[in-house]
Design a protein around this motif. Structure first.
Motif, PDB file in Angstrom:
ATOM      1  N   ARG A 183       0.812  -1.221   0.000  1.00  0.00           N
ATOM      2  CA  ARG A 183       0.000   0.000   0.000  1.00  0.00           C
ATOM      3  C   ARG A 183       0.844   1.270   0.000  1.00  0.00           C
ATOM      4  NH1 ARG A 183       0.026  -1.391   5.581  1.00  0.00           N
ATOM      5  NH2 ARG A 183      -0.006   0.459   6.877  1.00  0.00           N
ATOM      6  N   SER A 230       3.759   4.153  -1.538  1.00  0.00           N
ATOM      7  CA  SER A 230       4.210   4.878  -2.725  1.00  0.00           C
ATOM      8  C   SER A 230       5.728   4.800  -2.759  1.00  0.00           C
ATOM      9  CB  SER A 230       3.788   6.341  -2.649  1.00  0.00           C
ATOM     10  OG  SER A 230       2.395   6.452  -2.580  1.00  0.00           O
ATOM     11  N   GLY A 283       4.540   6.771  -9.140  1.00  0.00           N
ATOM     12  CA  GLY A 283       3.141   6.911  -9.536  1.00  0.00           C
ATOM     13  C   GLY A 283       2.517   5.573  -9.839  1.00  0.00           C
ATOM     14  N   LYS A 284       1.745   5.506 -10.891  1.00  0.00           N
ATOM     15  CA  LYS A 284       1.015   4.281 -11.239  1.00  0.00           C
ATOM     16  C   LYS A 284       1.748   3.410 -12.246  1.00  0.00           C
ATOM     17  CE  LYS A 284      -3.464   5.932  -9.901  1.00  0.00           C
ATOM     18  NZ  LYS A 284      -3.556   5.292  -8.617  1.00  0.00           N
ATOM     19  N   ARG A 285       3.017   3.732 -12.543  1.00  0.00           N
ATOM     20  CA  ARG A 285       3.783   2.898 -13.482  1.00  0.00           C
ATOM     21  C   ARG A 285       3.956   1.491 -12.920  1.00  0.00           C
ATOM     22  NH1 ARG A 285       9.227   5.836 -14.332  1.00  0.00           N
ATOM     23  NH2 ARG A 285       8.741   6.648 -12.263  1.00  0.00           N
ATOM     24  N   ALA A 286       3.936   0.516 -13.779  1.00  0.00           N
ATOM     25  CA  ALA A 286       4.173  -0.874 -13.363  1.00  0.00           C
ATOM     26  C   ALA A 286       5.587  -0.995 -12.820  1.00  0.00           C
ATOM     27  CB  ALA A 286       3.979  -1.809 -14.551  1.00  0.00           C
ATOM     28  N   HIS A 287       5.723  -1.610 -11.661  1.00  0.00           N
ATOM     29  CA  HIS A 287       7.033  -1.706 -11.010  1.00  0.00           C
ATOM     30  C   HIS A 287       8.051  -2.475 -11.839  1.00  0.00           C
ATOM     31  CE1 HIS A 287       5.052  -0.880  -6.853  1.00  0.00           C
ATOM     32  NE2 HIS A 287       5.044   0.172  -7.654  1.00  0.00           N
TER      33      HIS A 287
END
Length: 83
Positions: free
Chosen positions: A48, A50, A59-63
């Motif tokens: 959970r 950031s 952000g929301k980029r795939a790790h």
């Protein structure tokens, strides 16, 4: 494979048991897999959190798409309470 350091903040620091540690990984996804192996509480917090890589928000980029450079600093930022 890049070598760098990961810094934990707040609940992540408590779950990891250290403020920071060195790492070797190619992507943020690989690093997350490595740091959460056999660390169930840290895995729960990381899920959970950031992340900042060298001061820039993931952000929301795939790790698995976030490539880590040599000497990178990754910061794990759990959600903070308050307003």
């Amino acid at each position: 494979m890049a070598a760098g350091k990961i810094r934990y903040w707040a609940a992540a620091k408590d779950a990891a048991g250290v403020a920071e540690e060195p790492f070797e990984a190619i992507t943020l996804g690989e690093l997350m897999t490595k740091i959460t192996q056999n660390r169930a509480e840290l895995a729960r917090v990381v899920a959970r959190s950031s992340f900042l890589v060298d001061g820039s928000p993931v952000g929301k980029r795939a790790h698995d798409e976030v490539v880590l450079g040599e000497g990178s600093t990754v910061e794990v930022l759990p959600p903070f309470a308050g307003g």
